[in-house]
Design an enzyme around this catalytic site. Structure first.
Site, PDB file in Angstrom:
ATOM      1  N   ASP A  46      22.059 -62.093  14.146  1.00 15.10           N
ATOM      2  CA  ASP A  46      20.983 -62.580  13.190  1.00 15.10           C
ATOM      3  C   ASP A  46      21.180 -64.191  13.410  1.00 15.10           C
ATOM      4  O   ASP A  46      22.065 -64.751  13.285  1.00 15.10           O
ATOM      5  CB  ASP A  46      21.461 -62.461  11.733  1.00 15.10           C
ATOM      6  N   TYR A  51      18.713 -72.576  12.425  1.00 14.47           N
ATOM      7  CA  TYR A  51      20.312 -72.896  12.491  1.00 14.47           C
ATOM      8  C   TYR A  51      20.550 -73.450  13.608  1.00 14.47           C
ATOM      9  O   TYR A  51      21.872 -73.872  13.925  1.00 14.47           O
ATOM     10  CB  TYR A  51      20.718 -71.286  12.592  1.00 14.47           C
ATOM     11  N   LYS A  80      13.727 -65.674  12.856  1.00 16.29           N
ATOM     12  CA  LYS A  80      12.920 -65.831  11.743  1.00 16.29           C
ATOM     13  C   LYS A  80      11.795 -66.805  11.916  1.00 16.29           C
ATOM     14  O   LYS A  80      12.095 -67.892  12.634  1.00 16.29           O
ATOM     15  CB  LYS A  80      13.733 -66.393  10.555  1.00 16.29           C
ATOM     16  N   HIS A 113      11.104 -66.334   6.948  1.00 14.67           N
ATOM     17  CA  HIS A 113      12.471 -66.896   6.598  1.00 14.67           C
ATOM     18  C   HIS A 113      12.441 -67.045   5.099  1.00 14.67           C
ATOM     19  O   HIS A 113      13.234 -67.040   4.322  1.00 14.67           O
ATOM     20  CB  HIS A 113      12.754 -68.170   7.341  1.00 14.67           C
TER      21      HIS A 113
HETATM   22  P1  NAP Z   1      29.084 -65.655   4.671  1.00 19.50           P
HETATM   23  O1  NAP Z   1      28.946 -64.534   5.806  1.00 19.50           O
HETATM   24  O2  NAP Z   1      29.181 -64.834   3.310  1.00 19.50           O
HETATM   25  O3  NAP Z   1      30.266 -66.360   4.557  1.00 19.50           O
HETATM   26  C1  NAP Z   1      30.912 -67.140   5.999  1.00 19.50           C
HETATM   27  C2  NAP Z   1      31.946 -67.737   5.524  1.00 19.50           C
HETATM   28  O4  NAP Z   1      33.007 -66.954   5.400  1.00 19.50           O
HETATM   29  C3  NAP Z   1      32.373 -68.766   6.699  1.00 19.50           C
HETATM   30  O5  NAP Z   1      32.859 -69.926   6.000  1.00 19.50           O
HETATM   31  C4  NAP Z   1      33.616 -68.147   7.226  1.00 19.50           C
HETATM   32  O6  NAP Z   1      34.398 -68.950   7.986  1.00 19.50           O
HETATM   33  C5  NAP Z   1      34.168 -67.240   5.986  1.00 19.50           C
HETATM   34  N1  NAP Z   1      34.594 -65.821   6.403  1.00 19.50           N
HETATM   35  C6  NAP Z   1      34.039 -65.004   7.215  1.00 19.50           C
HETATM   36  N2  NAP Z   1      34.977 -63.930   7.573  1.00 19.50           N
HETATM   37  C7  NAP Z   1      35.946 -63.974   6.591  1.00 19.50           C
HETATM   38  C8  NAP Z   1      37.116 -63.351   6.389  1.00 19.50           C
HETATM   39  N3  NAP Z   1      37.270 -62.263   6.859  1.00 19.50           N
HETATM   40  N4  NAP Z   1      37.781 -63.927   5.503  1.00 19.50           N
HETATM   41  C9  NAP Z   1      37.687 -64.969   5.028  1.00 19.50           C
HETATM   42  N5  NAP Z   1      36.795 -65.770   5.092  1.00 19.50           N
HETATM   43  C10 NAP Z   1      35.749 -65.328   6.186  1.00 19.50           C
HETATM   44  O7  NAP Z   1      27.913 -66.454   4.579  1.00 19.50           O
HETATM   45  P2  NAP Z   1      26.669 -66.831   5.360  1.00 19.50           P
HETATM   46  O8  NAP Z   1      27.000 -67.293   6.556  1.00 19.50           O
HETATM   47  O9  NAP Z   1      26.123 -67.806   4.477  1.00 19.50           O
HETATM   48  O10 NAP Z   1      25.861 -65.383   5.461  1.00 19.50           O
HETATM   49  C11 NAP Z   1      25.963 -64.696   6.618  1.00 19.50           C
HETATM   50  C12 NAP Z   1      24.808 -65.029   7.586  1.00 19.50           C
HETATM   51  O11 NAP Z   1      23.445 -64.427   6.911  1.00 19.50           O
HETATM   52  C13 NAP Z   1      24.344 -66.302   8.075  1.00 19.50           C
HETATM   53  O12 NAP Z   1      25.157 -66.623   9.134  1.00 19.50           O
HETATM   54  C14 NAP Z   1      22.841 -65.976   8.390  1.00 19.50           C
HETATM   55  O13 NAP Z   1      22.854 -65.385   9.734  1.00 19.50           O
HETATM   56  C15 NAP Z   1      22.636 -65.171   7.461  1.00 19.50           C
HETATM   57  N6  NAP Z   1      21.741 -65.892   6.213  1.00 19.50           N
HETATM   58  C16 NAP Z   1      20.491 -65.830   6.191  1.00 19.50           C
HETATM   59  C17 NAP Z   1      19.846 -66.618   5.203  1.00 19.50           C
HETATM   60  C18 NAP Z   1      18.121 -66.535   4.934  1.00 19.50           C
HETATM   61  O14 NAP Z   1      17.615 -67.321   4.500  1.00 19.50           O
HETATM   62  N7  NAP Z   1      17.630 -65.436   5.528  1.00 19.50           N
HETATM   63  C19 NAP Z   1      20.541 -67.512   4.129  1.00 19.50           C
HETATM   64  C20 NAP Z   1      21.862 -67.598   4.423  1.00 19.50           C
HETATM   65  C21 NAP Z   1      22.391 -66.669   5.323  1.00 19.50           C
HETATM   66  P3  NAP Z   1      34.736 -68.661   9.479  1.00 19.50           P
HETATM   67  O15 NAP Z   1      33.928 -68.715  10.254  1.00 19.50           O
HETATM   68  O16 NAP Z   1      35.786 -69.911   9.473  1.00 19.50           O
HETATM   69  O17 NAP Z   1      35.441 -67.402   9.365  1.00 19.50           O
END
Ligand code: NAP
Length: 323
Positions: A46, A51, A80, A113
């Site tokens: 994704d 990004y 997106k 998006h």
């Molecule tokens: P997330 O996946 O909920 O959290 C990522 C955070 O958690 C990072 O700081 C990561 O650090 C840590 N982490 C990951 N795996 C872990 C584990 N097993 N144990 C402990 N900590 C862990 O947050 P997100 O990046 O916001 O959401 C995921 C994806 O969704 C995004 O990357 C993006 O592709 C998508 N997204 C889309 C939108 C939208 O508007 N459509 C908005 C937000 C996100 P490390 O990297 O250091 O492990």
């Protein structure tokens, strides 16, 4: 290796239930991490132009594809239409730019998006007022944008199309004006933000839901601080109920949070650039939560939105701001 599961989309195609998120990772970090993600077996990636890492991801994908290490047909790549591209005449050219950066002929899923539109200045940066807040373009017409999104399918530039961050009323309105129904809705979803009405609506309408920020998106705190927003965010990995269930199954809190989402029939796209955590996040198919445990976690819903776009100060003034 754990089995790979899929969600069946309303157009007959399938999307791997577990994907790899790439937000808030620099080009250097994401180059290493996407390579590692592919090695580990992630096949659903994704990304988004906002990004700022599509080019780096494209380089890695190209290396894998040209070396014959992976077939294009076994990859599922989502990108997106960014908030400044929310205009009918920009849809195709914006996707073509992403495709060039990703070095792909098509994406598996193209999402709008956000339901709101922002303006760009002559340097291609977000246009801002003197106080730093972002200028919005209030003339957003979802139906007209969607017509162009449908055109992308006919041209073979996207295999599936969908929306992200739309609320129930916006989806309902869009569905009344479209020829092709959205295949996917991508929203923030985790134990503290469950939105049962929206999820039920999507199930009834055959729209697959992808859960973003499933682990609570720790990086958002830093983004908020950069624009002067002080806000305490919950740490989902420290929730006692989650930790207790994790202990029982000899799993991590993150694995329980992700497992709970896939058991609800949603796809999930955790982000990590750490090899150990990337492996951990993928290893969620060898245990099952009991109905009581699922219910215990359901009860934690607190309507807490982490990605509320406060770091994009000004967008809340748009008439289509969804939250
Ligand atoms: P997330 O996946 O909920 O959290 C990522 C955070 O958690 C990072 O700081 C990561 O650090 C840590 N982490 C990951 N795996 C872990 C584990 N097993 N144990 C402990 N900590 C862990 O947050 P997100 O990046 O916001 O959401 C995921 C994806 O969704 C995004 O990357 C993006 O592709 C998508 N997204 C889309 C939108 C939208 O508007 N459509 C908005 C937000 C996100 P490390 O990297 O250091 O492990």
């Amino acid at each position: 290796m754990s089995e790979q599961k899929y969600l069946h989309l309303n157009n007959g195609l399938k999307m791997p239930i577990l994907g790899y998120g790439t937000w808030m990772a620099s080009e250097e970090e994401i180059t290493v991490a996407v390579n590692e993600a592919l090695e580990i077996g992630y096949r659903h990636i994704d990304t988004a132009p906002v990004y700022l890492n599509e080019k780096a991801i494209g380089n890695v994908l190209q290396e894998w594809l040209s070396a014959g290490k992976v077939k294009r047909s076994s990859l599922f790549v989502t990108t997106k239409l960014p908030p400044p591209g929310n205009k009918p005449d920009l849809v195709e050219s914006t996707l073509r730019k992403s495709l060039a950066d990703l070095q792909l002929d098509y994406v598996d899923l193209y999402l709008i998006h956000t339901p709101f539109t922002v303006m760009l200045d002559e340097n291609g940066e977000f246009k801002r007022y003197e106080d730093g807040t972002i200028m919005v373009d209030p003339s957003t017409d979802h139906a007209a944008i969607w017509k162009e999104m449908e055109g992308l399918l006919a041209k073979g530039l996207a295999k599936s199309i969908g929306i992200s961050n739309f609320n129930l009323q916006q989806i309902e309105r869009l569905r009344k004006h479209c020829t092709i129904q959205p295949q996917v809705l991508q929203i923030e979803y985790h134990i503290y933000l469950q939105q049962p009405e929206l999820i039920e609506y999507c199930k009834a309408s055959d729209i697959a839901v992808t859960a973003y920020s499933p682990l609570g998106s720790k990086g958002v705190g830093a983004l908020n601080k950069m624009v002067g927003v002080e806000r305490e965010l919950p740490d989902l990995l420290e929730v006692p109920e989650v930790k207790q269930i994790a202990k029982k199954y000899h799993k991590s809190a993150a694995q329980v949070l992700l497992r709970w989402i896939v058991e609800k029939g949603l796809s999930v796209i955790p982000k990590s650039t750490n090899s150990k955590r990337m492996r951990e996040n993928k290893d969620i198919f060898d245990f099952k939560l009991s109905p009581e445990e699922i219910e215990q976690l359901n009860k934690l819903d607190a309507n807490v939105r982490v990605v509320d776009f406060a770091f994009f100060k000004g967008v809340e003034k748009h008439p289509e701001f969804p939250f």
